[in-house]
Design a protein around this motif. Structure first.
Motif, PDB file in Angstrom:
ATOM      1  N   UNK A 124      23.879 -10.963 176.380  1.00  0.00           N
ATOM      2  CA  UNK A 124      25.096  -9.958 176.291  1.00  0.00           C
ATOM      3  C   UNK A 124      24.123  -8.766 175.494  1.00  0.00           C
ATOM      4  N   UNK A 125      24.590  -7.794 176.177  1.00  0.00           N
ATOM      5  CA  UNK A 125      23.853  -6.454 175.741  1.00  0.00           C
ATOM      6  C   UNK A 125      25.096  -5.374 175.310  1.00  0.00           C
ATOM      7  N   UNK A 126      24.747  -4.918 174.175  1.00  0.00           N
ATOM      8  CA  UNK A 126      25.536  -3.742 173.676  1.00  0.00           C
ATOM      9  C   UNK A 126      24.953  -2.682 173.002  1.00  0.00           C
ATOM     10  N   UNK A 127      24.877  -1.404 173.420  1.00  0.00           N
ATOM     11  CA  UNK A 127      24.266  -0.233 172.764  1.00  0.00           C
ATOM     12  C   UNK A 127      22.568  -0.343 172.751  1.00  0.00           C
ATOM     13  N   UNK A 128      22.190  -1.001 173.817  1.00  0.00           N
ATOM     14  CA  UNK A 128      20.636  -1.191 173.998  1.00  0.00           C
ATOM     15  C   UNK A 128      20.114  -2.374 173.388  1.00  0.00           C
ATOM     16  N   UNK A 129      21.042  -3.045 172.678  1.00  0.00           N
ATOM     17  CA  UNK A 129      20.574  -4.506 171.991  1.00  0.00           C
ATOM     18  C   UNK A 129      21.050  -5.610 172.762  1.00  0.00           C
ATOM     19  N   UNK A 130      20.506  -6.805 172.534  1.00  0.00           N
ATOM     20  CA  UNK A 130      20.823  -8.039 173.042  1.00  0.00           C
ATOM     21  C   UNK A 130      21.653  -8.652 171.818  1.00  0.00           C
TER      22      UNK A 130
END
Length: 611
Positions: free
Chosen positions: A235-241
């Motif tokens: 799950x990725x959000x704002x460039x991070x997992x």
């Protein structure tokens, strides 16, 4: 054993004095024969990370990585120096295409518009291994058939612009599979596909992983696709997992707040929205027909009505004529036969063709196109582009125009600063939001949404759906909502129609059709849908539909176009085309409901589903 290992991958975009961190040091691995899902909202960095693995980012991108290992090849890591960057690119050439292939999100941008489809596939095949031209053509036709394209021999001779968006997507999938890669990166591979072809393509990917040990990295915002196909999920959000785990852990016991919100939005989409009362007629089509030269698919005798403040959903497979119908409604195409009425006036009549009346109608009818990048000027900033729409339509005062542009961008989840960017600086989902914002700049009475939510992640889908409902309540805007996603159509529309090869085969109340389908094709679509639940989705995948090939269509033109793969086909279905039979609000094109085949029915018989 991990076939792909990535450690601390970072991507930055340098545009003039601005630096944007798209990927902030992600680490992951994919094992042989494993299908790993990557989910996240539009703009979270999913596509940037995948393109970085293949060295396909533009020159404005700066990539740093500690380690990339693909099979036995240890790709040189680098931190930005020219020497190491050259070694990195040299190592990528050994794996790009032959070891790692990619299915891109926007097929129109990656197919050569001046080259026939067959040539593009055969060149890929011959570039990967030695074979004759005839062998390459034979394999290319098999690949097209495998991904669900009817009449592959004819499609081989066509150019990309002659195919629908969903068909172009299937061509890109065929090209990616042509080299038998060890790792397949699939970036939203089923976004533009209807549910039956979606299941077919997922079956191909799963078979490749199981039989050949091909690793698959499946990037998608469709949680049903992820639930049915993947063993692990990132799950990725704002460039991070932000979360990683088995598909069961992610779907049934999400830990991160963002993951929990994704699951909540998926559950909301399963429900129904509130319906209003019927109002006066806004749009009516009577027996509209349009054919394309040398094409078997056409829009044939279409009839339906749309009231003010109402949403009419239209579903069907790619290439069935949905986009052609949208262009007819907006006046971009003229019908060969039949009539289209808007606000009681026939579109195309001498009165409506006059300059002032035509411009007024164009303002009142807007369209959100299927491919947002093709409908946005790549050389103009977004803010300027949207301001021009207002200026052309008589909105004076630059400050007023800027204010309305900012409101439109914020309305679809973008910021004022985004108005200073160019289309190429946005993800596919963000470009779709820009197209939606442009359609709402003017006070339109009817908006045609052609796959407007197909490129958006669940959270943005819910935002846009809520926005559409809010505007509809306040302004009485009507929507012609075209989609291959039955779940979204069920959620948002009051009435719907199901299209198959240019005809509406079933129409009526959305809830009634989705609860009790009458037409065999409608039933097939409903059964093919993948719910966002691993156990339920996997059970539904056991009934994968088979490929539709030319031999199934041998009766085309003589009988019902669906007869070749209908389990309820009668003898007359192979020789005659059914008419439209009406029962209350339900209208259906199927001989099971005709007067002739129902001659034994009692006069007070109340029609129900015959399948």
């Amino acid at each position: 054993m991990s076939w792909l290992e990535v450690r601390n991958l970072k991507v930055e975009f340098h545009n003039q004095a601005q630096v944007t961190q798209a990927v902030k040091g992600i680490t992951f691995a994919v094992e042989e024969g494993e299908i790993v899902g990557l989910v996240g909202e539009s703009g979270s960095g999913k596509s940037s990370a995948m393109l970085a693995l293949l060295g396909l980012l533009p020159e404005t991108a700066r990539v740093t990585v500690e380690k990339i290992k693909a099979g036995e090849i240890d790709v040189a890591s680098f931190t930005g120096s020219k020497k190491r960057e050259g070694a990195y690119e040299k190592a990528l050439r050994l794996i790009r295409g032959k070891k790692i292939a990619m299915i891109f999100q926007d097929p129109a941008a990656y197919l050569d518009p001046a080259m026939r489809i067959g040539k593009q596939i055969t060149e890929t095949i011959r570039g990967c291994r030695k074979c004759t031209e005839a062998e390459a053509r034979e394999e290319a036709e098999e690949l097209l058939d495998m991904v669900g394209i009817r009449y592959p021999k004819r499609r081989m001779r066509q150019y990309p612009f002659e195919l629908s968006g969903g068909m172009r997507q299937r061509v890109v999938i065929a090209i990616a599979l042509a080299c038998h890669p060890r790792l397949l990166i699939a970036d939203e591979p089923t976004t533009a596909l209807d549910v039956t072809v979606q299941r077919q393509v997922l079956s191909v990917l799963k078979r490749a992983a199981k039989e050949t040990g091909t690793a698959v990295l499946l990037v998608s915002h469709d949680l049903g696709v992820i639930a049915s196909s993947c063993s692990r999920v990132l799950v990725m959000r704002e460039g991070e997992i932000v979360e990683e785990g088995s598909v069961e852990d992610i779907f049934y016991e999400p830990q991160h707040p963002y993951t929990r919100k994704l699951m909540e939005d998926a559950e909301k989409l399963q429900g129904r929205v509130c319906r209003g009362e019927e109002k006066e007629m806004l749009l009516r089509l009577d027996c509209v027909t349009l054919s394309y030269e040398k094409e078997r698919e056409a829009v044939k005798e279409l009839s339906f009505a749309l009231r003010r403040g109402e949403t009419f959903g239209l579903v069907g497979e790619s290439g069935c004529g949905k986009t052609t119908l949208a262009r007819l409604v907006t006046g971009l195409l003229k019908p060969e036969a039949g009539h289209i009425y808007f606000r009681g006036e026939e579109i195309g009549s001498s009165a409506v063709r006059s300059g002032r009346r035509r411009k007024e109608r164009q303002q009142r009818v807007q369209m959100v196109f299927q491919n947002p990048y093709a409908s946005l000027n790549p050389r103009m900033r977004i803010g300027t582009m949207l301001e021009d729409v207002l200026a052309v339509n008589g909105i004076s005062g630059r400050e007023e125009r800027k204010k309305r542009v900012w409101e439109a961008l914020e309305m679809v989840g973008l910021s004022r600063e985004d108005g200073e960017k160019y289309p190429a600086q946005f993800s596919g989902g963000q470009r779709q939001r820009i197209a939606i914002a442009r359609a709402f700049l003017l006070d339109s009475e009817l908006i045609v949404l052609d796959e407007a939510l197909s490129a958006l992640d669940l959270s943005i889908q819910m935002q846009v759906i809520e926005l559409l409902q809010k505007i509809q309540r306040e302004k009485g805007t009507a929507y012609l909502f075209i989609s291959h996603d039955l779940q979204v159509v069920h959620h948002i529309s009051r009435k719907m129609g199901v299209m198959y090869q240019g005809r509406i085969v079933e129409s009526g109340d959305t809830e009634a059709i989705c609860t009790q389908p009458w037409h065999p094709y409608t039933k097939e679509l409903l059964e093919a849908g993948l719910p966002p639940d691993p156990l339920k989705a996997r059970r539904k995948r056991q009934g994968i539909v088979t490929e539709r090939t030319e031999n199934r269509q041998k009766n085309h033109g003589e009988g019902c176009p669906y007869a070749g793969h209908c389990g309820y086909a009668l003898e007359r279905c192979l020789k005659e085309q059914p008419g439209n039979y009406r029962f209350g609000t339900r209208e259906i094109a199927c001989f099971l409901y005709s007067d002739k085949d129902g001659s034994a029915r009692k006069p007070d018989y109340e029609m129900t589903s015959q399948i």
